[in-house]
Design a protein around this motif. Structure first.
Motif, mmCIF file in Angstrom:
data_model
loop_
_atom_site.group_PDB
_atom_site.id
_atom_site.type_symbol
_atom_site.label_atom_id
_atom_site.label_comp_id
_atom_site.label_asym_id
_atom_site.label_seq_id
_atom_site.Cartn_x
_atom_site.Cartn_y
_atom_site.Cartn_z
ATOM 1 N N LYS A 182 0.829 -1.198 0.000
ATOM 2 C CA LYS A 182 0.000 0.000 0.000
ATOM 3 C C LYS A 182 0.865 1.249 0.000
ATOM 4 C CE LYS A 182 -4.092 -1.930 2.258
ATOM 5 N NZ LYS A 182 -5.046 -1.800 3.387
ATOM 6 N N LEU A 183 0.451 2.196 -0.812
ATOM 7 C CA LEU A 183 1.159 3.468 -0.905
ATOM 8 C C LEU A 183 0.632 4.402 0.171
ATOM 9 C CD1 LEU A 183 3.317 4.850 -2.671
ATOM 10 C CD2 LEU A 183 1.459 5.786 -4.044
ATOM 11 N N THR A 184 1.543 5.032 0.898
ATOM 12 C CA THR A 184 1.147 5.896 2.015
ATOM 13 C C THR A 184 1.349 7.367 1.732
ATOM 14 O OG1 THR A 184 3.363 5.654 2.988
ATOM 15 C CG2 THR A 184 1.643 4.097 3.704
ATOM 16 N N SER A 185 2.111 7.724 0.685
ATOM 17 C CA SER A 185 2.382 9.133 0.385
ATOM 18 C C SER A 185 2.361 9.348 -1.124
ATOM 19 C CB SER A 185 3.754 9.539 0.955
ATOM 20 O OG SER A 185 4.093 10.847 0.535
ATOM 21 N N PRO A 186 1.788 10.484 -1.596
ATOM 22 C CA PRO A 186 1.795 10.774 -3.032
ATOM 23 C C PRO A 186 3.141 11.292 -3.532
ATOM 24 C CG PRO A 186 0.676 12.517 -1.861
ATOM 25 C CD PRO A 186 1.020 11.486 -0.845
ATOM 26 N N ALA A 187 4.083 11.537 -2.611
ATOM 27 C CA ALA A 187 5.386 12.065 -3.013
ATOM 28 C C ALA A 187 6.259 10.923 -3.517
ATOM 29 C CB ALA A 187 6.049 12.793 -1.839
ATOM 30 N N LEU A 188 5.909 10.404 -4.677
ATOM 31 C CA LEU A 188 6.642 9.289 -5.259
ATOM 32 C C LEU A 188 6.667 9.451 -6.766
ATOM 33 C CD1 LEU A 188 8.016 6.477 -5.016
ATOM 34 C CD2 LEU A 188 5.723 5.480 -5.263
ATOM 35 N N ASN A 189 7.881 9.428 -7.325
ATOM 36 C CA ASN A 189 8.040 9.485 -8.768
ATOM 37 C C ASN A 189 8.154 8.063 -9.319
ATOM 38 O OD1 ASN A 189 8.005 12.249 -8.633
ATOM 39 N ND2 ASN A 189 10.229 12.481 -8.746
ATOM 40 N N ILE A 190 7.469 7.824 -10.418
ATOM 41 C CA ILE A 190 7.499 6.501 -11.047
ATOM 42 C C ILE A 190 7.812 6.672 -12.521
ATOM 43 C CG2 ILE A 190 5.883 5.493 -9.387
ATOM 44 C CD1 ILE A 190 3.702 5.778 -11.505
ATOM 45 N N THR A 191 8.321 5.599 -13.115
ATOM 46 C CA THR A 191 8.596 5.570 -14.562
ATOM 47 C C THR A 191 7.799 4.484 -15.269
ATOM 48 O OG1 THR A 191 10.480 4.103 -14.191
ATOM 49 C CG2 THR A 191 10.921 6.480 -14.255
ATOM 50 N N SER A 192 6.993 3.742 -14.518
ATOM 51 C CA SER A 192 6.199 2.676 -15.110
ATOM 52 C C SER A 192 4.959 2.453 -14.264
ATOM 53 C CB SER A 192 7.006 1.374 -15.199
ATOM 54 O OG SER A 192 6.187 0.331 -15.688
ATOM 55 N N LEU A 193 3.867 2.083 -14.911
ATOM 56 C CA LEU A 193 2.620 1.780 -14.221
ATOM 57 C C LEU A 193 2.428 0.284 -14.008
ATOM 58 C CD1 LEU A 193 0.167 4.267 -15.993
ATOM 59 C CD2 LEU A 193 1.063 4.422 -13.673
ATOM 60 N N ARG A 194 3.454 -0.509 -14.304
ATOM 61 C CA ARG A 194 3.353 -1.949 -14.072
ATOM 62 C C ARG A 194 3.392 -2.228 -12.581
ATOM 63 N NH1 ARG A 194 7.648 -4.085 -18.673
ATOM 64 N NH2 ARG A 194 6.460 -3.302 -20.493
#
Length: 377
Positions: free
Chosen positions: A167-179
């Protein structure tokens, strides 16, 4: 010799009575013949020979045909009767519900073959991309059509978004893929190419997703078959006309930036009197209450009483720009209709109607706006 005249005192009565010198002697009253009861069904009259003249050729021909007609026992029955020539008359159109070819009607008989409908070529489905440039997860999910950024941040706080089962707890996360990204346990399909729609907004609706005051918004009247879209720019509540909707936040931002200099064309009905010199002065811009507005092109279309219909073109699209600029030269706007946004026109789109702009036009528009996007350092 002529017969002698009758005395003038004598009068002639009816045929049944006798003539007297003083009047008519009444004769016996005629007897009434009893009427026969009416017969049911067709009634035959007396023989034709009594009333039809012997010289009537039609009557003689009819009697000859009837005499030559064979008796009922001598007529062919069933399949032995001669059929009519079907080639002489055109085929009758089918009546009632006709079952298509290959199916049977209610009576169990196969219906006539239906004409083959022309095939319509459908556009191939849009390909979704899972690999994206480094960006915040809320932005990536918003571009994938999950929800708005604020709603995604709220969903993250509620623990509804996971990455690889965590589970993700913070929106402060950069991603490079939606997999591996799931929302409520469902995997995200990916980011689809940007889609652009045009919508004819009527007056009396806010350009917003929701309103805390409970006023009606455009989301209440959008067609139900549209995907999740966001408006490009805003139209005032009493402004009507063309409103662009898109599924991509990047395209939305690029189109509504004042630096993009995309022309917006309006038809304006205003009350008051104005000179041509005052309209031409707007081409150099104007500063009103400390806010500078760029060049505005205004031409008089026609006059109706004390009202004017103007064609106004702006390139910045600031808040209430058309109304404030025209009020600056002494006109009071009482109707405002946006008829074009860049190369996209309102045309004959009915109020509350929406349709999709072809993908080729969207790609050409994005290519035109690409140099105008701010460069990230």
């Amino acid at each position: 010799m002529r017969p002698p005249r009758k005395p003038s005192g004598q009068r002639r009565g009816p045929a049944s009575g006798k003539t007297t010198g003083f009047g008519v002697r009444p004769g016996p009253a005629p007897t009434e013949t009893p009427s026969r009861p009416a017969r049911s069904g067709p009634q035959r009259g007396p023989p034709a020979s009594r009333f039809i003249d012997s010289d009537d050729r039609g009557a003689r021909e009819i009697r000859a045909l009837r005499a030559a007609r064979p008796a009922r026992d001598a007529r062919p029955a069933g399949e032995d009767r001669p059929t009519r020539d079907q080639d002489r008359r055109p085929p009758r159109p089918p009546r009632g519900n006709v079952a298509p070819a290959g199916r049977s009607t209610r009576a169990g008989k196969p219906g006539p073959a239906a004409p083959e409908a022309p095939r319509i070529k459908r556009a191939p489905p849009l390909e979704r991309v899972t690999e994206v440039a480094p960006q915040r997860i809320a932005k990536a999910l918003a571009r994938a059509g999950v929800a708005s950024r604020r709603d995604i941040e709220r969903m993250i706080a509620e623990g509804r978004i996971e990455i690889d089962g965590t589970k993700l707890t913070s929106p402060a996360l950069n991603i490079t893929s939606l997999r591996g990204v799931t929302v409520d346990g469902q995997p995200v399909a990916g980011i689809a190419p940007a889609r652009l729609y045009r919508f004819h907004k009527p007056a009396g609706f806010l350009t917003a997703a929701r309103d805390p005051a409970g006023r009606p918004t455009i989301m209440d009247i959008l067609p139900p078959d549209l995907p999740r879209v966001v408006p490009v720019g805003r139209l005032d509540m009493n402004t009507e006309g063309l409103l662009l909707l898109t599924t991509d936040g990047e395209l939305k931002r690029a189109l509504e930036l004042p630096s993009s200099s995309i022309p917006r064309v309006y038809r304006v009905r205003a009350f008051g009197e104005v000179t041509q010199a005052a309209l031409e002065s707007l081409a150099d811009g104007a500063t009103i209450d400390g806010i500078h507005y760029g060049p505005v092109l205004a031409d008089i279309e026609r006059k109706t009483g004390h009202n004017l219909w103007l064609i106004v073109t702006i390139r910045e699209g600031k808040n209430r720009e058309v109304r404030r600029v025209l009020e600056h030269i002494g006109l009071q706007v009482n109707r405002l209709i946006r008829v074009a946004y860049g190369p996209i026109g309102l045309d004959d789109l009915p109020p509350r109607g929406a349709d999709e702009i072809p993908q080729s036009d969207v790609q050409a528009l994005m290519a035109m706006l690409k140099p105008l996007k701010p460069q990230k350092k």
